[in-house]
Design an enzyme around this catalytic site. Structure first.
Site, PDB file in Angstrom:
ATOM      1  N   GLY A 113      29.099  74.152 -40.510  1.00 15.45           N
ATOM      2  CA  GLY A 113      28.680  75.459 -40.014  1.00 15.45           C
ATOM      3  C   GLY A 113      27.238  75.539 -39.578  1.00 15.45           C
ATOM      4  O   GLY A 113      26.813  74.858 -38.636  1.00 15.45           O
ATOM      5  N   LYS A 134      35.913  66.178 -40.835  1.00 19.43           N
ATOM      6  CA  LYS A 134      34.454  66.160 -40.870  1.00 19.43           C
ATOM      7  C   LYS A 134      33.923  64.820 -41.375  1.00 19.43           C
ATOM      8  O   LYS A 134      32.878  64.338 -40.910  1.00 19.43           O
ATOM      9  CB  LYS A 134      33.954  67.316 -41.732  1.00 19.43           C
ATOM     10  CG  LYS A 134      34.307  68.677 -41.139  1.00 19.43           C
ATOM     11  CD  LYS A 134      34.082  69.818 -42.119  1.00 19.43           C
ATOM     12  CE  LYS A 134      34.495  71.154 -41.509  1.00 19.43           C
ATOM     13  NZ  LYS A 134      34.392  72.269 -42.470  1.00 19.43           N
ATOM     14  N   ILE A 166      24.580  74.591 -41.126  1.00 19.32           N
ATOM     15  CA  ILE A 166      23.684  73.549 -41.630  1.00 19.32           C
ATOM     16  C   ILE A 166      23.389  72.528 -40.532  1.00 19.32           C
ATOM     17  O   ILE A 166      24.313  71.958 -39.952  1.00 19.32           O
ATOM     18  CB  ILE A 166      24.312  72.820 -42.832  1.00 19.32           C
ATOM     19  CG1 ILE A 166      24.616  73.805 -43.958  1.00 19.32           C
ATOM     20  CG2 ILE A 166      23.402  71.711 -43.333  1.00 19.32           C
ATOM     21  CD1 ILE A 166      25.408  73.186 -45.096  1.00 19.32           C
ATOM     22  N   ARG A 225      42.919  84.189 -24.087  1.00 22.66           N
ATOM     23  CA  ARG A 225      44.346  84.311 -23.778  1.00 22.66           C
ATOM     24  C   ARG A 225      44.709  85.729 -23.393  1.00 22.66           C
ATOM     25  O   ARG A 225      45.543  85.977 -22.531  1.00 22.66           O
ATOM     26  CB  ARG A 225      45.194  83.854 -24.974  1.00 22.66           C
ATOM     27  CG  ARG A 225      45.279  82.343 -25.145  1.00 22.66           C
ATOM     28  CD  ARG A 225      46.386  81.974 -26.107  1.00 22.66           C
ATOM     29  NE  ARG A 225      46.128  82.492 -27.452  1.00 22.66           N
ATOM     30  CZ  ARG A 225      45.595  81.771 -28.422  1.00 22.66           C
ATOM     31  NH1 ARG A 225      45.265  80.512 -28.208  1.00 22.66           N
ATOM     32  NH2 ARG A 225      45.395  82.297 -29.612  1.00 22.66           N
ATOM     33  N   GLY A 237      38.956  86.478 -47.965  1.00 24.41           N
ATOM     34  CA  GLY A 237      38.889  85.957 -46.605  1.00 24.41           C
ATOM     35  C   GLY A 237      38.362  84.544 -46.491  1.00 24.41           C
ATOM     36  O   GLY A 237      38.169  84.036 -45.379  1.00 24.41           O
ATOM     37  N   VAL A 291      30.531  70.419 -37.977  1.00 27.14           N
ATOM     38  CA  VAL A 291      30.459  70.021 -39.382  1.00 27.14           C
ATOM     39  C   VAL A 291      29.473  70.916 -40.116  1.00 27.14           C
ATOM     40  O   VAL A 291      28.322  71.058 -39.699  1.00 27.14           O
ATOM     41  CB  VAL A 291      30.018  68.546 -39.532  1.00 27.14           C
ATOM     42  CG1 VAL A 291      29.904  68.169 -41.010  1.00 27.14           C
ATOM     43  CG2 VAL A 291      30.992  67.624 -38.831  1.00 27.14           C
ATOM     44  N   GLY A 348      31.528  81.048 -41.219  1.00 29.38           N
ATOM     45  CA  GLY A 348      31.098  82.400 -40.872  1.00 29.38           C
ATOM     46  C   GLY A 348      30.768  82.501 -39.405  1.00 29.38           C
ATOM     47  O   GLY A 348      30.177  81.570 -38.836  1.00 29.38           O
TER      48      GLY A 348
END
Length: 439
Positions: free
Chosen positions: A135, A206, A137, A48, A188, A133, A308
């Site tokens: 991250g 998910k 994994i 953007r 965070g 779903v 992350g």
């Protein structure tokens, strides 16, 4: 040195994940090319605001605000914008142009998955979504490919790191929900508005994706039963640990057969009691884990970082390499399998166990009254634990706590039992109702 043909990659979005994908593409291009059999040329990054501050220093000439033009010049489009719009419009544009798409957008897939997969199939493109779903994994590809010949019976997943962090802090350090949420925000893990996480919306998206994939059936988000963790108290968490359980919020997708012999599926999200001996009970902090029960393969568990920037970028790049390989080999993409078309059952048809904690009058016949209510609704008692009675010291009757564990019963019967117990004069308060899983 081997010369590779180039595959043009357009990146939509340069947030925490997108910026890491771009960095890794630029830093490890030669290594990724050797794995893909093609050079991965990052032709542009649509954002953007090209001047917005970012965590990663990327070449300024790559940035553009014209996502549409960037898509038209790409072989593979990586969508990491998030949300529904403009992501949906841009992904459809990319697919209709014949480009493959890699996305980590769980909300988009849970809401518009069938539309997007149909668009991909129509032109022979491929939609990849490992990062949507859990991250880093790898769970989408194992379900899609490795277990495609097996029959999945049930999936239970800790798929939201924020809520797992909060419940784990309550369990291990005795924090209240409010204090644990505050810590998660400071570190965070939780957004300024944590509603999507703590009310189970993120996990429900998910669950819809996992159920659709595992059971080859389109499971709409609206069919996923959802409960969050805002009502979980420190007293419930302590009582669970004392009884040998851990409170976890689980996304569950399960194959079921109803009373008429009709096979269907259920998808649901709620906090539950997990036995300390179950592998999911030992998932701490903000980690994610997905536990798969398959007919032939047996029990499998996938564990790791569920979020992350750099961790999720790993899943995105894995899909990107797969997409590039497909371009090298040629041929149409593989259509998503939803041919089973199983019905999605409502929560009331699920068979589960409850643990109900009651604050009751300390008077003769209370236990038989409570047992009678359960029997009336077809619910069998498995365990009963009664605490010592309290004497108010003013001549009035004291009170006691009853913790009742049930055998497997229909969710609708258990829910009706709880309502009936609330209407009994001997029941002062129902202090806790939690489902028991994994036993």
């Amino acid at each position: 040195m081997i010369e590779y043909r180039n595959v043009r990659v357009a990146l939509l979005g340069a947030g925490s994940v997108g910026s890491q994908v771009a960095r890794l593409l630029l830093e490890h291009g030669d290594e990724l090319a050797s794995r893909a059999g093609a050079g991965l040329e990052l032709v542009g990054i649509a954002v953007r605001d090209v001047d917005a501050p970012r965590d990663v220093d990327l070449p300024k000439e790559l940035f553009t605000t014209d996502a549409g033009a960037l898509i038209l010049g790409a072989d593979i489009v990586v969508e990491l914008i998030g949300g529904i719009e403009p992501a949906r419009t841009l992904v459809l544009q990319a697919l209709q142009s014949g480009a493959d798409v890699v996305t980590g957008n769980k909300a988009l897939l849970a809401t518009h998955g069938p539309e997007l997969f149909a668009a991909a199939e129509q032109v022979g493109a491929q939609l990849y979504y490992e990062a949507a779903v859990a991250g880093a994994i790898p769970i989408i590809r194992p379900l899609h490919d490795s277990l495609a010949g097996d029959r999945i019976e049930r999936i239970m997943g800790i798929v939201n790191g924020t809520t797992n962090f909060i419940l784990d802090l309550m369990d291990r350090e005795g924090s209240t929900f409010e204090a644990a949420l505050s810590t998660a925000t400071e570190l965070g893990y939780a957004e300024a508005d944590p509603t999507a996480d703590v009310e189970g919306y993120d996990a429900a998206q998910k669950a819809a994706i996992l159920a659709s994939l595992a059971f080859h059936t389109s499971v709409p988000l609206a069919a996923v039963h959802r409960e969050g963790i805002t009502a979980v108290t420190i007293e419930q968490v302590r009582a669970a640990r004392k009884a040998g359980y851990v409170v976890k919020i689980l996304a569950t997708a399960e194959r079921l057969t109803d009373e008429d012999g009709v096979e269907g599926v259920s998808a649901r999200v709620y906090p539950a009691l997990v036995p300390e001996s179950h592998p999911l009970a030992s998932v701490h902090g903000a980690k994610n884990a997905v536990f798969v029960e398959a007919e032939a393969a047996g029990d499998l568990m996938f564990y790791g970082a569920g979020a992350g920037g750099v961790e999720t970028a790993s899943a995105v790049l894995g899909d990107l390499v797969s997409a590039a390989r497909r371009h090298v080999i040629g041929g149409p993409g593989i259509a998503e399998s939803t041919q089973s078309a199983l019905p999605v059952f409502p929560i009331g048809t699920v068979r589960t166990r409850y643990q109900i904690t009651l604050h009751v009058a300390d008077a003769p016949g209370v236990l038989s009254t409570v047992a009678g209510v359960l029997a009336t609704h077809g619910v069998s008692v498995e365990t009963v634990e009664q605490s010592a009675a309290t004497d108010p010291g003013d001549g009035t009757a004291g009170t006691a706590n009853l913790v009742i564990g049930t055998h497997l019963a229909r969710e609708s019967d258990l829910a009706a039992t709880v309502v009936a117990l609330r209407n009994e004069d001997v029941v002062v308060e129902i202090t806790s109702v939690l489902r028991v899983v994994g036993v």
